[in-house]
Write a protein that holds these residues in place. Structure first.
Motif, PDB file in Angstrom:
ATOM      1  N   GLY A  95       0.785  -1.228   0.000  1.00  0.00           N
ATOM      2  CA  GLY A  95       0.000   0.000   0.000  1.00  0.00           C
ATOM      3  C   GLY A  95       0.813   1.273   0.000  1.00  0.00           C
ATOM      4  O   GLY A  95       0.251   2.368  -0.100  1.00  0.00           O
ATOM      5  N   LYS A  96       2.142   1.177   0.123  1.00  0.00           N
ATOM      6  CA  LYS A  96       2.974   2.375   0.105  1.00  0.00           C
ATOM      7  C   LYS A  96       3.068   2.927  -1.316  1.00  0.00           C
ATOM      8  O   LYS A  96       3.238   2.181  -2.271  1.00  0.00           O
ATOM      9  N   LYS A  97       2.955   4.241  -1.430  1.00  0.00           N
ATOM     10  CA  LYS A  97       3.036   4.881  -2.732  1.00  0.00           C
ATOM     11  C   LYS A  97       4.467   4.840  -3.232  1.00  0.00           C
ATOM     12  O   LYS A  97       5.418   5.047  -2.476  1.00  0.00           O
ATOM     13  N   VAL A  98       4.634   4.573  -4.515  1.00  0.00           N
ATOM     14  CA  VAL A  98       5.970   4.475  -5.102  1.00  0.00           C
ATOM     15  C   VAL A  98       6.249   5.688  -5.976  1.00  0.00           C
ATOM     16  O   VAL A  98       5.486   5.999  -6.888  1.00  0.00           O
ATOM     17  N   LYS A  99       7.326   6.371  -5.665  1.00  0.00           N
ATOM     18  CA  LYS A  99       7.827   7.408  -6.551  1.00  0.00           C
ATOM     19  C   LYS A  99       8.961   6.777  -7.356  1.00  0.00           C
ATOM     20  O   LYS A  99      10.007   6.423  -6.788  1.00  0.00           O
ATOM     21  N   PRO A 100       8.779   6.589  -8.664  1.00  0.00           N
ATOM     22  CA  PRO A 100       9.793   5.885  -9.457  1.00  0.00           C
ATOM     23  C   PRO A 100      11.196   6.448  -9.255  1.00  0.00           C
ATOM     24  O   PRO A 100      11.421   7.653  -9.322  1.00  0.00           O
ATOM     25  N   SER A 101      12.119   5.555  -8.970  1.00  0.00           N
ATOM     26  CA  SER A 101      13.526   5.909  -8.756  1.00  0.00           C
ATOM     27  C   SER A 101      14.388   4.953  -9.564  1.00  0.00           C
ATOM     28  O   SER A 101      14.044   3.774  -9.730  1.00  0.00           O
ATOM     29  N   ILE A 102      15.532   5.433 -10.037  1.00  0.00           N
ATOM     30  CA  ILE A 102      16.446   4.582 -10.794  1.00  0.00           C
ATOM     31  C   ILE A 102      17.223   3.648  -9.874  1.00  0.00           C
ATOM     32  O   ILE A 102      17.814   2.667 -10.337  1.00  0.00           O
ATOM     33  N   ALA A 114      19.746  10.716  17.345  1.00  0.00           N
ATOM     34  CA  ALA A 114      18.971  11.589  16.457  1.00  0.00           C
ATOM     35  C   ALA A 114      19.047  11.106  15.011  1.00  0.00           C
ATOM     36  O   ALA A 114      18.056  11.177  14.267  1.00  0.00           O
ATOM     37  N   GLU A 115      20.202  10.603  14.618  1.00  0.00           N
ATOM     38  CA  GLU A 115      20.354  10.090  13.253  1.00  0.00           C
ATOM     39  C   GLU A 115      19.655   8.747  13.086  1.00  0.00           C
ATOM     40  O   GLU A 115      19.027   8.488  12.057  1.00  0.00           O
ATOM     41  N   LEU A 116      19.753   7.907  14.108  1.00  0.00           N
ATOM     42  CA  LEU A 116      19.148   6.577  14.023  1.00  0.00           C
ATOM     43  C   LEU A 116      17.630   6.643  13.969  1.00  0.00           C
ATOM     44  O   LEU A 116      16.990   5.826  13.308  1.00  0.00           O
ATOM     45  N   ASP A 117      17.056   7.597  14.666  1.00  0.00           N
ATOM     46  CA  ASP A 117      15.590   7.640  14.801  1.00  0.00           C
ATOM     47  C   ASP A 117      14.996   8.972  14.342  1.00  0.00           C
ATOM     48  O   ASP A 117      14.021   9.464  14.920  1.00  0.00           O
ATOM     49  N   ASP A 118      15.584   9.548  13.313  1.00  0.00           N
ATOM     50  CA  ASP A 118      15.101  10.823  12.768  1.00  0.00           C
ATOM     51  C   ASP A 118      13.702  10.638  12.180  1.00  0.00           C
ATOM     52  O   ASP A 118      13.526   9.902  11.201  1.00  0.00           O
ATOM     53  N   PRO A 119      12.682  11.290  12.729  1.00  0.00           N
ATOM     54  CA  PRO A 119      11.311  11.113  12.227  1.00  0.00           C
ATOM     55  C   PRO A 119      11.121  11.663  10.809  1.00  0.00           C
ATOM     56  O   PRO A 119      10.162  11.297  10.125  1.00  0.00           O
ATOM     57  N   LYS A 120      12.028  12.541  10.358  1.00  0.00           N
ATOM     58  CA  LYS A 120      11.926  13.105   9.007  1.00  0.00           C
ATOM     59  C   LYS A 120      12.543  12.175   7.950  1.00  0.00           C
ATOM     60  O   LYS A 120      12.389  12.419   6.753  1.00  0.00           O
ATOM     61  N   ASN A 121      13.218  11.150   8.408  1.00  0.00           N
ATOM     62  CA  ASN A 121      13.900  10.238   7.494  1.00  0.00           C
ATOM     63  C   ASN A 121      12.931   9.174   6.992  1.00  0.00           C
ATOM     64  O   ASN A 121      12.484   8.323   7.760  1.00  0.00           O
ATOM     65  N   PRO A 122      12.601   9.180   5.691  1.00  0.00           N
ATOM     66  CA  PRO A 122      11.685   8.160   5.161  1.00  0.00           C
ATOM     67  C   PRO A 122      12.307   6.767   5.160  1.00  0.00           C
ATOM     68  O   PRO A 122      11.598   5.770   4.937  1.00  0.00           O
ATOM     69  N   TYR A 123      13.616   6.706   5.424  1.00  0.00           N
ATOM     70  CA  TYR A 123      14.313   5.418   5.508  1.00  0.00           C
ATOM     71  C   TYR A 123      14.630   5.068   6.964  1.00  0.00           C
ATOM     72  O   TYR A 123      15.510   4.252   7.234  1.00  0.00           O
ATOM     73  N   ASN A 124      13.885   5.692   7.879  1.00  0.00           N
ATOM     74  CA  ASN A 124      14.051   5.431   9.305  1.00  0.00           C
ATOM     75  C   ASN A 124      13.950   3.931   9.574  1.00  0.00           C
ATOM     76  O   ASN A 124      13.014   3.264   9.125  1.00  0.00           O
ATOM     77  N   ARG A 125      14.899   3.406  10.320  1.00  0.00           N
ATOM     78  CA  ARG A 125      14.985   1.961  10.545  1.00  0.00           C
ATOM     79  C   ARG A 125      13.820   1.420  11.368  1.00  0.00           C
ATOM     80  O   ARG A 125      13.566   0.211  11.382  1.00  0.00           O
ATOM     81  N   LYS A 126      13.090   2.318  12.054  1.00  0.00           N
ATOM     82  CA  LYS A 126      11.980   1.868  12.891  1.00  0.00           C
ATOM     83  C   LYS A 126      10.612   1.984  12.210  1.00  0.00           C
ATOM     84  O   LYS A 126       9.598   1.623  12.800  1.00  0.00           O
ATOM     85  N   LEU A 127      10.599   2.488  10.977  1.00  0.00           N
ATOM     86  CA  LEU A 127       9.324   2.576  10.265  1.00  0.00           C
ATOM     87  C   LEU A 127       8.846   1.183   9.870  1.00  0.00           C
ATOM     88  O   LEU A 127       9.643   0.329   9.462  1.00  0.00           O
ATOM     89  N   LYS A 128       7.565   0.972   9.939  1.00  0.00           N
ATOM     90  CA  LYS A 128       6.991  -0.332   9.607  1.00  0.00           C
ATOM     91  C   LYS A 128       7.163  -0.617   8.112  1.00  0.00           C
ATOM     92  O   LYS A 128       6.970   0.253   7.277  1.00  0.00           O
ATOM     93  N   GLY A 129       7.538  -1.836   7.809  1.00  0.00           N
ATOM     94  CA  GLY A 129       7.623  -2.261   6.410  1.00  0.00           C
ATOM     95  C   GLY A 129       8.968  -1.969   5.769  1.00  0.00           C
ATOM     96  O   GLY A 129       9.928  -1.539   6.422  1.00  0.00           O
ATOM     97  N   LEU A 130       9.021  -2.204   4.458  1.00  0.00           N
ATOM     98  CA  LEU A 130      10.250  -1.980   3.691  1.00  0.00           C
ATOM     99  C   LEU A 130      10.417  -0.500   3.367  1.00  0.00           C
ATOM    100  O   LEU A 130       9.431   0.245   3.306  1.00  0.00           O
ATOM    101  N   PRO A 131      11.646  -0.044   3.151  1.00  0.00           N
ATOM    102  CA  PRO A 131      11.877   1.360   2.796  1.00  0.00           C
ATOM    103  C   PRO A 131      11.270   1.713   1.448  1.00  0.00           C
ATOM    104  O   PRO A 131      10.874   0.818   0.678  1.00  0.00           O
ATOM    105  N   PRO A 132      11.197   3.005   1.127  1.00  0.00           N
ATOM    106  CA  PRO A 132      10.511   3.449  -0.100  1.00  0.00           C
ATOM    107  C   PRO A 132      11.119   2.910  -1.390  1.00  0.00           C
ATOM    108  O   PRO A 132      10.393   2.679  -2.367  1.00  0.00           O
TER     109      PRO A 132
END
Length: 397
Positions: free
Chosen positions: A200-207, A323-341
């Motif tokens: 269900g995560k939206k995909v922004k096409p990336s190379i 702060a780097e490990l758990d930055d809430p602005k980071n879409p690649y935050n290691r604690k976010l549910k699921g796979l990264p974007p």
């Protein structure tokens, strides 16, 4: 009846090199030559209705059915021809014909069929001559002295940003041109169906993930766009041969090929040894889709990917701040549910194979335990702590 007449020629014998391209063979085994081939055709035309009137009208056309158009000798002048990755003999023949190297595609195809080494022709750009015989063209492509060497090796697991830097250093094409070309992965040849997820995560096409790591011959006058297209084409060729997308959809419980590519990039980043690529992929699947409490990855490599993407230096895990490990602005935050974007690098074939078909296991943890990069895997945190103790004793962590 014409088939009752003996005009003095037979079909070529299979062992007589090149004869079936150049004409017929006389019964005494000596070549009749092109002139006698033409004479035979003239006789055939006479028997079919005389050589007057319209008989000559279609002579050249009829002749082409019997004689493969071919040049004599090694040719003249100079021309460069690109043999693309995965090209078949017919593709090579078309490229040579378009460049004026051979007189017909068929001349090259027939010459290649007679040379058992033709299967060894490598992709790349070659200096050849115009108006070469098919036989000489095959020989020239097998001679690596004719290959223009302008190669660059892209290691496995490099991010797109790092790939641009490597390519720029080799080609003198500015990094910003690669960045501009990469903004539209679809225009570079990535099919739109790749950018689909089941979570269900939206995909922004990336190379990211589609620049296949390999050694490339950079063609003369290449552009940033043409080089990235070459890498994408290679990715599609390799994954197609692996049946990556088909097998993932059939065997990985409903996840999409794109999600498996993300997992392959995680395994490429985390595994210290190629033997562990599949196991690390299994850990990623187990954490996100299994019984891991947060349903998150908890892998620091995603944090480093984000740091690189915003122009900051990457760090070892022990040097990362909270702060780097758990930055809430980071879409690649290691604690976010699921796979990264997106994928976090461009994985190689073995990493993709590991994500496509990981070994069975309930592992949720792993830690490097020797200097060769092998990891110990554990189902529980208690087992993981024991493995960490071994790693400390070995001086690894």
């Amino acid at each position: 009846m014409i088939d009752e007449l003996d005009l003095g020629f037979d079909e070529p014998e299979r062992g007589q090199k090149g004869r079936h391209r150049r004409g017929f063979v006389k019964r005494n085994g000596k070549s009749g030559g092109r002139g006698k081939t033409v004479l035979a055709l003239l006789l055939a035309l006479v028997l079919l209705g005389g050589i007057g009137g319209g008989a000559f009208y279609g002579f050249d056309r009829i002749q082409s059915y019997f004689v493969t158009p071919d040049y004599d000798g090694a040719g003249t002048g100079e021309v460069t021809v690109e043999i693309k990755q995965g090209a078949l003999i017919a593709d090579m023949a078309d490229a040579l014909y378009s460049a004026g190297v051979v007189k017909s595609s068929k001349a090259f195809i027939e010459a290649a069929a007679e040379n058992s080494r033709s299967k060894n022709i490598q992709p790349g750009t070659y200096k050849l001559r115009k108006q070469m015989s098919g036989e000489h063209a095959v020989t020239a492509l097998l001679d690596l002295k004719n290959k223009i060497v302008n190669g660059i090796t892209i290691p496995e697991g490099r991010t797109a940003k790092n790939v641009y830097k490597l390519l720029s250093e080799k080609t003198d094409i500015p990094v910003k041109e690669f960045e501009a070309a990469a903004k539209d992965p679809l225009a570079l040849g990535v099919p739109d169906w790749w950018f689909k997820r089941s979570d269900g995560k939206k995909v922004k096409p990336s190379i990211e993930g589609f620049l296949y790591p390999d050694t490339y011959e950079i063609p003369p006058k290449a552009t940033a766009e043409s080089i990235l297209k070459l890498m994408v084409d290679n990715f599609l060729s390799v994954t197609g041969q692996m049946e990556f997308a088909d097998r993932v959809q059939k065997e990985r419980g409903g996840i999409t090929p794109y999600e498996a590519l993300v997992v392959a990039s995680l395994a490429q980043a985390e595994a210290g040894n190629k033997d562990d690529l599949g196991k690390v992929a299994r850990v990623a699947y187990n954490r996100v889709y299994g019984e891991f409490p947060c349903g998150c990855l908890e892998m620091d490599v995603t944090v480093n990917y984000y740091l690189e993407s915003i122009g900051k230096p990457t760090k070892a895990s022990k040097d990362m701040t909270d702060a780097e490990l758990d930055d809430p602005k980071n879409p690649y935050n290691r604690k976010l549910k699921g796979l990264p974007p997106t994928p976090i690098n461009n994985p190689g074939k073995e990493a993709m194979a590991g994500a496509m078909d990981p070994p069975p296991g309930k592992w949720l943890f792993f830690v490097a335990i020797d200097k060769q990069g092998h990891s110990a895997f554990a189902d529980t945190y208690e087992q993981h702590q024991q493995n960490e103790a071994k790693a400390r004793e070995a001086g690894i962590i």
